[in-house]
Motif scaffolding. Structure first.
Motif, PDB file in Angstrom:
ATOM      1  N   ARG A  75     -10.970 -28.460   6.492  1.00 49.98           N
ATOM      2  CA  ARG A  75     -10.525 -29.848   6.645  1.00 49.98           C
ATOM      3  C   ARG A  75      -9.031 -29.949   6.914  1.00 49.98           C
ATOM      4  O   ARG A  75      -8.529 -30.999   7.303  1.00 49.98           O
ATOM      5  N   ASN A  90      -7.697 -28.691   9.336  1.00 52.56           N
ATOM      6  CA  ASN A  90      -7.599 -28.834  10.785  1.00 52.56           C
ATOM      7  C   ASN A  90      -7.914 -30.273  11.169  1.00 52.56           C
ATOM      8  O   ASN A  90      -9.065 -30.656  11.323  1.00 52.56           O
ATOM      9  N   GLU A  91      -6.894 -31.066  11.312  1.00 51.37           N
ATOM     10  CA  GLU A  91      -7.058 -32.477  11.627  1.00 51.37           C
ATOM     11  C   GLU A  91      -7.319 -32.665  13.115  1.00 51.37           C
ATOM     12  O   GLU A  91      -7.210 -31.725  13.896  1.00 51.37           O
ATOM     13  N   TYR A 146      -3.939 -28.319  13.636  1.00 53.31           N
ATOM     14  CA  TYR A 146      -3.587 -27.621  12.399  1.00 53.31           C
ATOM     15  C   TYR A 146      -2.114 -27.895  12.073  1.00 53.31           C
ATOM     16  O   TYR A 146      -1.221 -27.568  12.852  1.00 53.31           O
ATOM     17  N   ARG A 147      -1.858 -28.514  10.938  1.00 53.52           N
ATOM     18  CA  ARG A 147      -0.510 -29.000  10.636  1.00 53.52           C
ATOM     19  C   ARG A 147       0.555 -27.895  10.647  1.00 53.52           C
ATOM     20  O   ARG A 147       1.651 -28.113  11.186  1.00 53.52           O
ATOM     21  N   GLU A 167       4.495 -35.071  13.321  1.00 46.96           N
ATOM     22  CA  GLU A 167       3.561 -36.192  13.422  1.00 46.96           C
ATOM     23  C   GLU A 167       3.329 -36.611  14.869  1.00 46.96           C
ATOM     24  O   GLU A 167       2.359 -37.316  15.171  1.00 46.96           O
ATOM     25  N   LYS A 205      -4.651 -39.601  19.048  1.00 46.87           N
ATOM     26  CA  LYS A 205      -5.468 -38.961  18.008  1.00 46.87           C
ATOM     27  C   LYS A 205      -6.928 -39.384  18.130  1.00 46.87           C
ATOM     28  O   LYS A 205      -7.841 -38.547  18.051  1.00 46.87           O
ATOM     29  N   TYR A 212     -10.113 -37.029  19.149  1.00 47.52           N
ATOM     30  CA  TYR A 212     -11.252 -36.914  18.243  1.00 47.52           C
ATOM     31  C   TYR A 212     -12.568 -37.102  18.996  1.00 47.52           C
ATOM     32  O   TYR A 212     -13.519 -36.340  18.819  1.00 47.52           O
ATOM     33  N   ARG A 258     -11.884 -31.610  17.327  1.00 44.12           N
ATOM     34  CA  ARG A 258     -10.654 -30.864  17.060  1.00 44.12           C
ATOM     35  C   ARG A 258     -10.719 -29.519  17.771  1.00 44.12           C
ATOM     36  O   ARG A 258     -11.793 -29.027  18.118  1.00 44.12           O
ATOM     37  N   TYR A 315      -9.963 -23.872  15.142  1.00 46.24           N
ATOM     38  CA  TYR A 315      -9.135 -23.692  13.945  1.00 46.24           C
ATOM     39  C   TYR A 315      -8.563 -22.281  13.863  1.00 46.24           C
ATOM     40  O   TYR A 315      -7.395 -22.087  13.562  1.00 46.24           O
TER      41      TYR A 315
END
Length: 494
Positions: free
Chosen positions: A168, A170-171, A175-176, A197, A360, A364, A369, A372
Motif C-alpha cells: 500500500r 505504492n500510491e 512509490y514515495r 508531492e 493522480k 489511477y 499504479r 512497485y
C-alpha cells in the motif's frame, strides 16, 4: 469392508514406467479423454485406488488433486470425486461458430472511435521506416554500459525485503521514496522547483503524454508541435482529437513568435527545449521567457519533454522551463529509459500543484499504479548515488561515440552526407547531398543492416532539405566505424 460399487466396472489401469504419481495422473486423464470415464462418473476412493493398484495412497492423492486442479475432476464434499461435466480439452477444442447465413459471413467494420483510423494511418506511415533491432537505431541509449551486476544485486536485496514491505506504500502517484529521490535529483541537476508531492511516476513518456492530453485537452483544442517533431506526440494528441499546429524552428529551437502569430488559440505547447527532436536545437533563453509569458497570459499549458537533458557534452545543463516558470503553466516530463536500458519503462512527471490531484486520478484509472518492485530498486539506485555515477560514465562515453561517428562519416561518406554534431543528444542529423534521394539512402542503410531513420518520418509537410538520422549511443566506437564503413561499401556496389 465391502468393495465399492463403482469398482467392479472400473476400466483396467496399467501404469507405465516413471514416477508413480505422474503415471497415475496420466492414465486417469487418458481414460477421461478417451471417453472410458464419462462425465459424472464417480471414482473409487483414494484408499481403494491404492489397494487396486498396489501403489501408495500419497501417489493417488497427488494425482487426483492435480486432475481436480486442472478441471478434469470435481470433488463433492461428503459424496466423493466425479468426472467433470466439461473437461478443459473440450473447451479448448470448441470450433468457432459458423458465419450467420443471413449476412453471408461478411465482416463488418466495428463501430469504434473514428480517431483510431487517423492513428492507423500514422502507424502505417511509420512502419516502412521501422529500424527493428538494427545498428544505429534512434532513441537507444548506452545499453552496453548499464551496470547489470549492480542492478542484479539491488534486485536481490529488494526482493528479499519485498515480502516484508507493505504494498500500500505504492500510491497512485508512485512509490514515495522514489518520488522524494527524483525531486531531490532534478532540483540539483535541472534547476526544477518542486516537491515530492508534485512528482508522478509513469510508465514512460508515452503514458505521460496520454495523461496530459486526458487532463488538459478537449476535442478540437489546438496543440503546437515542432515541425519536424516527435511522431509519438503527434499520434497521442491526434488520437485525443486535438488539432495539431506545426511550428517551425531553427538552431535556437521552436520559433515562439511564429507560433503566436499563426496559432494564437493553442491550448497546449509540446516542446523539448533542451534538445529539440529531431534536429537538436536548444531553445534560447529569450524564447523560453517569451513562451512562458505568453502561456501565462493566454491560459495555455506547456508540456516540457526533457528526454535528453542528461546527454550534454560540452556545455553546462540548461535550466528547465519548469524552473523558470513563475505561473505554474509547465508540465515537465523526464524518462530513465535512455540512461538505463531499452526495456526499462519508468518515467516521471512534475506537475503544477493545482493539477496534482487531477493527474493522480487520471493515472489511477489508467493503470492504478506503476510496478512497485522496479520503483523500489530505482529509488535505491538513485539514493545510493549509483545513478549519478552512471550518468557521468555514460555522458563521457556518448561524447566519444558522437565524435567517432562524425569522423567516420567525414572519412567514408564525405561527398554524400554532411554532418553537424551537436553538444547534446544521442543521434546525429546527417544532411544528404542533392545527388541522392532520402528513400534511396534508407534502402542502402537497410541493406547494410543499419536502422537509420529518414527526417521525413518526423515531418507533417515535405522538408526543404533531405536528411537521415543515425543513433550512436548504443554502439562501441569500433562498431560505429564498422557500420559506416559497411554502408559506404554497400553504396559503392550500386
Amino acid at each position: 469392508m465391502p468393495p465399492e460399487k463403482n469398482v467392479a466396472s472400473f476400466p483396467g489401469l496399467l501404469l507405465k514406467k516413471g514416477k508413480i504419481k505422474e503415471q497415475f495422473y496420466g492414465v486417469i486423464k487418458e481414460l477421461i479423454l478417451s471417453g472410458q470415464l464419462q462425465a459424472g462418473r464417480k471414482l473409487p476412493s483414494s484408499r481403494t485406488f491404492s489397494e487396486m493398484m498396489s501403489i501408495s495412497r500419497n501417489s493417488v492423492l497427488s494425482g487426483l488433486e492435480r486432475l481436480t486442479d486442472e478441471g478434469y475432476l470435481v470433488a463433492k464434499r461428503g459424496s466423493g470425486t466425479y468426472v467433470a461435466a466439461v473437461v478443459p480439452d473440450d473447451v479448448i477444442g470448441i470450433k468457432p461458430a459458423a458465419p450467420d447465413k443471413q449476412t453471408g459471413g461478411e465482416t463488418h467494420s466495428p463501430d469504434v472511435n473514428p480517431q483510431t483510423q487517423v492513428m492507423k494511418q500514422l502507424w502505417q506511415e511509420t512502419l516502412p521506416h521501422s529500424g527493428q533491432n538494427l545498428t544505429f537505431n534512434i532513441g537507444v541509449g548506452c545499453s552496453d554500459l548499464f551496470p547489470h551486476e549492480l542492478w542484479g544485486r539491488l534486485l536481490g536485496r529488494t526482493w528479499r525485503q519485498f515480502r516484508h514491505q507493505d504494498g500500500r506504500l505504492n500510491e497512485a502517484m508512485g512509490y514515495r521514496p522514489l518520488r522524494r529521490a527524483i525531486s531531490d535529483y532534478v532540483r540539483t541537476t535541472r534547476g526544477l522547483h518542486c516537491t515530492e508531492e508534485q512528482i508522478l511516476i509513469v510508465s514512460g513518456t508515452q503514458q505521460a503524454m496520454n495523461l496530459a492530453a486526458q487532463v488538459l485537452l478537449q476535442k478540437g483544442d489546438e496543440v503546437w508541435l515542432d515541425e519536424p517533431g516527435y511522431d509519438g506526440a503527434l499520434g497521442v494528441f491526434t488520437a485525443m482529437g486535438a488539432k495539431i499546429r506545426p511550428v517551425i524552428g531553427d538552431q535556437h529551437g521552436m520559433d515562439i513568435a511564429y507560433g503566436i502569430r499563426h496559432w494564437p488559440l493553442a491550448k497546449l505547447i509540446f516542446t523539448s527545449p533542451s534538445h529539440q527532436f529531431p534536429l537538436g536545437g536548444t531553445l534560447s533563453l529569450s524564447r523560453r521567457m517569451a513562451l512562458l509569458d505568453w502561456a501565462a497570459e493566454n491560459d495555455a499549458w506547456i508540456f516540457e519533454d526533457d528526454y535528453n537533458s542528461e546527454f550534454r557534452y560540452t556545455a553546462q545543463p540548461i535550466q528547465a522551463l519548469q524552473g523558470l516558470d513563475r505561473h505554474q503553466r509547465v508540465i515537465y516530463a523526464g524518462t530513465f529509459s535512455k540512461m538505463m536500458f531499452p526495456g526499462f519503462h519508468l518515467g516521471f512527471l512534475v506537475v503544477p500543484e493545482n493539477l496534482a490531484e487531477h493527474f493522480k486520478i487520471a493515472k489511477y484509472y489508467a493503470d492504478t499504479r506503476t510496478s512497485y518492485l522496479e520503483q523500489t530498486i530505482l529509488a535505491t539506485f538513485i539514493a545510493e548515488e549509483h545513478y549519478a555515477r552512471h550518468v557521468r560514465r555514460v555522458r563521457k562515453a556518448c561524447h566519444e561515440r558522437q565524435r567517432v561517428m562524425t569522423e567516420a562519416i567525414q572519412r567514408y561518406l564525405p561527398e554524400i552526407v554532411g554532418v553537424e554534431p551537436s553538444d547534446s543528444g544521442i543521434h546525429l542529423v546527417c544532411w544528404l547531398s542533392e545527388d541522392i534521394e532520402e528513400s534511396t539512402m534508407i534502402e542502402h542503410c537497410r541493406k547494410a543492416g543499419l536502422g537509420a531513420q529518414p527526417l521525413s518520418r518526423y515531418c507533417q509537410t515535405r522538408p526543404e532539405k533531405q536528411a537521415i538520422l543515425f543513433g550512436f549511443a548504443a554502439h562501441s566506437p569500433e562498431d560505429i566505424v564498422a557500420g559506416i564503413r559497411k554502408l559506404a561499401q554497400q553504396m559503392a556496389k550500386e
